[in-house]
Design an enzyme around this catalytic site. Structure first.
Site, PDB file in Angstrom:
ATOM      1  N   LYS A 106       3.149  -5.478  -1.723  1.00  0.00           N
ATOM      2  CA  LYS A 106       2.551  -4.935  -0.296  1.00  0.00           C
ATOM      3  C   LYS A 106       2.541  -6.139   0.811  1.00  0.00           C
ATOM      4  O   LYS A 106       2.724  -7.383   0.497  1.00  0.00           O
ATOM      5  CB  LYS A 106       0.840  -4.847  -0.402  1.00  0.00           C
ATOM      6  CG  LYS A 106       0.500  -3.963   0.550  1.00  0.00           C
ATOM      7  CD  LYS A 106       0.584  -2.528   0.175  1.00  0.00           C
ATOM      8  CE  LYS A 106       0.088  -1.564   1.366  1.00  0.00           C
ATOM      9  NZ  LYS A 106       0.030   0.030   0.740  1.00  0.00           N
ATOM     10  N   ASP A 146       2.681   2.118   5.745  1.00  0.00           N
ATOM     11  CA  ASP A 146       1.175   1.956   5.496  1.00  0.00           C
ATOM     12  C   ASP A 146       0.497   2.217   6.755  1.00  0.00           C
ATOM     13  O   ASP A 146       1.232   2.825   7.622  1.00  0.00           O
ATOM     14  CB  ASP A 146       0.946   0.978   4.580  1.00  0.00           C
ATOM     15  CG  ASP A 146      -0.611   0.761   4.094  1.00  0.00           C
ATOM     16  OD1 ASP A 146      -0.530   1.678   3.078  1.00  0.00           O
ATOM     17  OD2 ASP A 146      -1.504   0.097   4.566  1.00  0.00           O
ATOM     18  N   ASN A 221      -2.198   9.899   9.100  1.00  0.00           N
ATOM     19  CA  ASN A 221      -1.233  10.245   8.196  1.00  0.00           C
ATOM     20  C   ASN A 221      -1.536  10.825   7.199  1.00  0.00           C
ATOM     21  O   ASN A 221      -1.394  12.235   6.828  1.00  0.00           O
ATOM     22  CB  ASN A 221      -0.089   9.184   7.894  1.00  0.00           C
ATOM     23  CG  ASN A 221       1.113   9.929   7.180  1.00  0.00           C
ATOM     24  OD1 ASN A 221       1.034  10.707   6.348  1.00  0.00           O
ATOM     25  ND2 ASN A 221       2.377   9.281   6.967  1.00  0.00           N
ATOM     26  N   ALA A 222      -2.458  10.361   6.273  1.00  0.00           N
ATOM     27  CA  ALA A 222      -2.870  10.800   5.158  1.00  0.00           C
ATOM     28  C   ALA A 222      -4.146  11.978   5.345  1.00  0.00           C
ATOM     29  O   ALA A 222      -3.827  13.046   4.808  1.00  0.00           O
ATOM     30  CB  ALA A 222      -3.340   9.689   4.192  1.00  0.00           C
TER      31      ALA A 222
HETATM   32  P1  NAD Z   1      -3.084   5.959   9.800  1.00  0.00           P
HETATM   33  O1  NAD Z   1      -2.977   4.780  10.341  1.00  0.00           O
HETATM   34  O2  NAD Z   1      -2.279   6.901   9.863  1.00  0.00           O
HETATM   35  O3  NAD Z   1      -4.469   6.640   9.933  1.00  0.00           O
HETATM   36  C1  NAD Z   1      -5.830   5.844   9.776  1.00  0.00           C
HETATM   37  C2  NAD Z   1      -6.827   6.626  10.294  1.00  0.00           C
HETATM   38  O4  NAD Z   1      -8.177   6.080   9.991  1.00  0.00           O
HETATM   39  C3  NAD Z   1      -6.775   6.922  11.635  1.00  0.00           C
HETATM   40  O5  NAD Z   1      -7.311   8.164  12.209  1.00  0.00           O
HETATM   41  C4  NAD Z   1      -7.996   5.934  12.143  1.00  0.00           C
HETATM   42  O6  NAD Z   1      -8.640   6.319  13.353  1.00  0.00           O
HETATM   43  C5  NAD Z   1      -8.831   6.091  10.986  1.00  0.00           C
HETATM   44  N1  NAD Z   1     -10.185   5.089  11.097  1.00  0.00           N
HETATM   45  C6  NAD Z   1     -10.148   3.810  11.103  1.00  0.00           C
HETATM   46  N2  NAD Z   1     -11.265   3.353  11.061  1.00  0.00           N
HETATM   47  C7  NAD Z   1     -12.006   4.223  10.955  1.00  0.00           C
HETATM   48  C8  NAD Z   1     -13.402   4.558  10.842  1.00  0.00           C
HETATM   49  N3  NAD Z   1     -14.041   3.392  10.906  1.00  0.00           N
HETATM   50  N4  NAD Z   1     -13.977   5.582  10.554  1.00  0.00           N
HETATM   51  C9  NAD Z   1     -13.241   6.814  10.526  1.00  0.00           C
HETATM   52  N5  NAD Z   1     -11.953   6.839  10.629  1.00  0.00           N
HETATM   53  C10 NAD Z   1     -11.509   5.648  10.837  1.00  0.00           C
HETATM   54  O7  NAD Z   1      -3.174   5.619   7.989  1.00  0.00           O
HETATM   55  P2  NAD Z   1      -2.742   6.417   6.809  1.00  0.00           P
HETATM   56  O8  NAD Z   1      -1.100   5.995   6.497  1.00  0.00           O
HETATM   57  O9  NAD Z   1      -3.277   7.532   7.018  1.00  0.00           O
HETATM   58  O10 NAD Z   1      -3.771   5.476   5.861  1.00  0.00           O
HETATM   59  C11 NAD Z   1      -4.757   5.536   5.740  1.00  0.00           C
HETATM   60  C12 NAD Z   1      -5.313   4.954   4.113  1.00  0.00           C
HETATM   61  O11 NAD Z   1      -4.517   5.862   2.878  1.00  0.00           O
HETATM   62  C13 NAD Z   1      -5.118   3.690   4.099  1.00  0.00           C
HETATM   63  O12 NAD Z   1      -5.952   3.224   3.079  1.00  0.00           O
HETATM   64  C14 NAD Z   1      -3.688   3.816   3.354  1.00  0.00           C
HETATM   65  O13 NAD Z   1      -3.373   2.407   2.558  1.00  0.00           O
HETATM   66  C15 NAD Z   1      -3.739   4.772   2.467  1.00  0.00           C
HETATM   67  N6  NAD Z   1      -2.542   5.340   2.209  1.00  0.00           N
HETATM   68  C16 NAD Z   1      -1.663   5.924   2.760  1.00  0.00           C
HETATM   69  C17 NAD Z   1      -0.323   6.438   2.422  1.00  0.00           C
HETATM   70  C18 NAD Z   1       0.494   7.013   3.252  1.00  0.00           C
HETATM   71  O14 NAD Z   1       1.868   7.422   2.770  1.00  0.00           O
HETATM   72  N7  NAD Z   1       0.307   7.104   4.620  1.00  0.00           N
HETATM   73  C19 NAD Z   1      -0.124   6.334   0.968  1.00  0.00           C
HETATM   74  C20 NAD Z   1      -0.958   5.668   0.182  1.00  0.00           C
HETATM   75  C21 NAD Z   1      -2.297   5.340   0.709  1.00  0.00           C
END
Ligand code: NAD
Length: 415
Positions: A106, A146, A221-222
């Site tokens: 990572k 990520d 995203n997720a």
């Molecule tokens: P992202 O940056 O697209 O989205 C993160 C979201 O979380 C945003 O909407 C942000 O406003 C919100 N957020 C931040 N602090 C917050 C809080 N205190 N309360 C509520 N919402 C809050 O990121 P992502 O890619 O969606 O990733 C989110 C999680 O999923 C992470 O833990 C990441 O490691 C995990 N993940 C993502 C992927 C991927 O393919 N995108 C794959 C595996 C794991």
């Protein structure tokens, strides 16, 4: 959300639990207590105002016994050494639990990308890749997106890496790329899609009926893709939060409309189709299913006591602290652990690498069919471990993963 320091310490707590349960060889265990390699870099970026700013970044390579290190790059102001190490360990567990021939790594940079111009962001992305370029490669370590990194950033990073390597085309060095330069169909929503397969299987196991209600923390995203996929499948999304606020409607939110609102205003807060919930928090909301899809440690012990759901599906990495996890276990709330629930992203990243290696690309249907099969097989294998050892799904998943990593380490003569 309060972010505790030492996230890696939390990973080690779970390793310690597994060690005794499966009587793990001491010679293996001791090699799992730290990443195999850890690099700290300082990336200078010429800012638009002419000054140089230096951004600190990391790359953690946890374990590569089963294949090249694999794992995303996070751009976030709260990135720290312990977080990157923890995320790299979870990647090693994830690739093992879904049985793909990869290890775990990572990366992260301490930065708020929202404060950078596009030019500064591109400079930083290219500079970070230059700094870690000796450590990465399709058969060495393969990054991906990520939190706060995306396909556009992956495109810049690929371009920089190829320039450093004599202009050779090496698409397999990074995944989550735009489709036009070797990305895979379905990669953009694969984390959520995989999470959906796991959620649907768990919902059936615990007898949730059609139209079950869902609360989602995080609308990036997720989380946003998950909300759309679930709504299409007949689940009712009743609450969505992001870093600025929460939208709640017990009659069900129109996810596409919430997304339009977020695009326009930058947040789900003040969404006009929601009820006013004032100071109330997402965790006060009653629902059948809760999906944390934001950051780690977002559900702590005091939250776990009050959360009123039957199933939790960890789309985020490490959202539930070990104390909260124990409370959920006591309250018979099933937690589908991150290393399965969000593995769809790395599974399709792996498919992307396979397609890059062949130079032959699959249809969206083909990718989804293979993803579904992998997720369902892994779910059943974890469930079997959970039953065999009479433990939570999380520990079942850790057991499955660590047994596979240990086997590869032994076969290499590492113990
Ligand atoms: P992202 O940056 O697209 O989205 C993160 C979201 O979380 C945003 O909407 C942000 O406003 C919100 N957020 C931040 N602090 C917050 C809080 N205190 N309360 C509520 N919402 C809050 O990121 P992502 O890619 O969606 O990733 C989110 C999680 O999923 C992470 O833990 C990441 O490691 C995990 N993940 C993502 C992927 C991927 O393919 N995108 C794959 C595996 C794991």
């Amino acid at each position: 959300m309060e972010k505790e320091k030492n996230v890696f310490g939390l990973v080690l707590q779970n390793f310690a639990k597994i060690k005794d349960l499966i009587k793990l060889d001491d010679n293996i265990y001791t090699q799992l207590l730290a990443p195999q390699k850890f690099l700290e870099v300082n990336v200078p970026v010429k800012m638009d105002n002419g000054t140089i700013k230096v951004f600190k970044g990391f790359r953690s390579q946890f374990n590569d016994a089963r294949g090249p290190y694999k794992g995303g790059i996070r751009f976030h102001p709260q990135v720290d050494e312990s977080e990157v190490k923890a995320l790299s360990a979870w990647m090693a567990l994830k690739t093992a639990v879904v049985n793909i021939p990869l290890g775990g790594g990572k990366g992260g940079v301490i930065v708020n990308p929202m404060e950078l111009s596009q030019k500064e962001l591109e400079e930083l992305s290219r500079g970070y890749i230059r700094a870690i370029s000796k450590l990465i490669g399709p058969d060495l370590d393969v990054p991906a997106p990520d939190v706060y990194t995306d396909p556009k950033i992956m495109g810049w990073m690929l371009d920089e890496y190829e320039k450093l390597n004599g202009g050779r085309h090496i698409p397999g060095v990074i995944t989550g790329k735009p489709l036009s330069i070797g990305g895979s169909e379905a990669r953009s929503y694969s984390t959520a899609q995989g999470g959906f397969y796991a959620l649907d299987m768990a919902a059936k196991k615990i007898g949730l009926s059609e139209g079950a209600t869902v609360a989602i923390q995080g609308f990036g995203n997720a989380g946003a893709h998950m909300a759309k996929i679930l709504q299409k499948a007949g689940y009712k999304i009743i609450a969505i939060s992001d870093s600025k606020g929460t939208a709640v409607n017990v009659m069900g939110l129109d996810v596409a409309d919430v997304e339009r609102h977020k695009k326009k205003t930058g947040s789900v807060a003040d969404y006009p189709g929601a009820e006013e919930i004032g100071e109330k928090h997402l965790f006060d909301q009653e629902a059948d299913i809760l999906i944390p899809a934001a950051l780690e440690n977002s559900i702590q012990a005091q939250d776990a006591e009050k959360i009123k759901v039957k199933l939790i599906v960890e789309l985020a990495n490490g959202p539930v602290t070990p104390e909260a996890d124990e409370i959920f276990a006591k309250r018979n709330i099933v937690v589908v652990p991150d290393i399965l629930a969000n593995a769809g992203g790395v599974i399709v990243s792996y498919f992307e690498q396979v397609q890059n290696a062949y130079g032959y690309y699959w249809s969206e249907e083909e990718v989804l069919e293979k993803l579904e099969e992998k997720m369902k097989t892994s779910f059943d294998e974890i469930w079997a471990k959970k039953e065999e050892y009479q433990v939570s799904m999380r520990l079942g998943a850790y057991i499955l993963a660590i047994e596979r990593i240990a086997e590869a380490m032994k076969d290499r003569g590492m113990a």
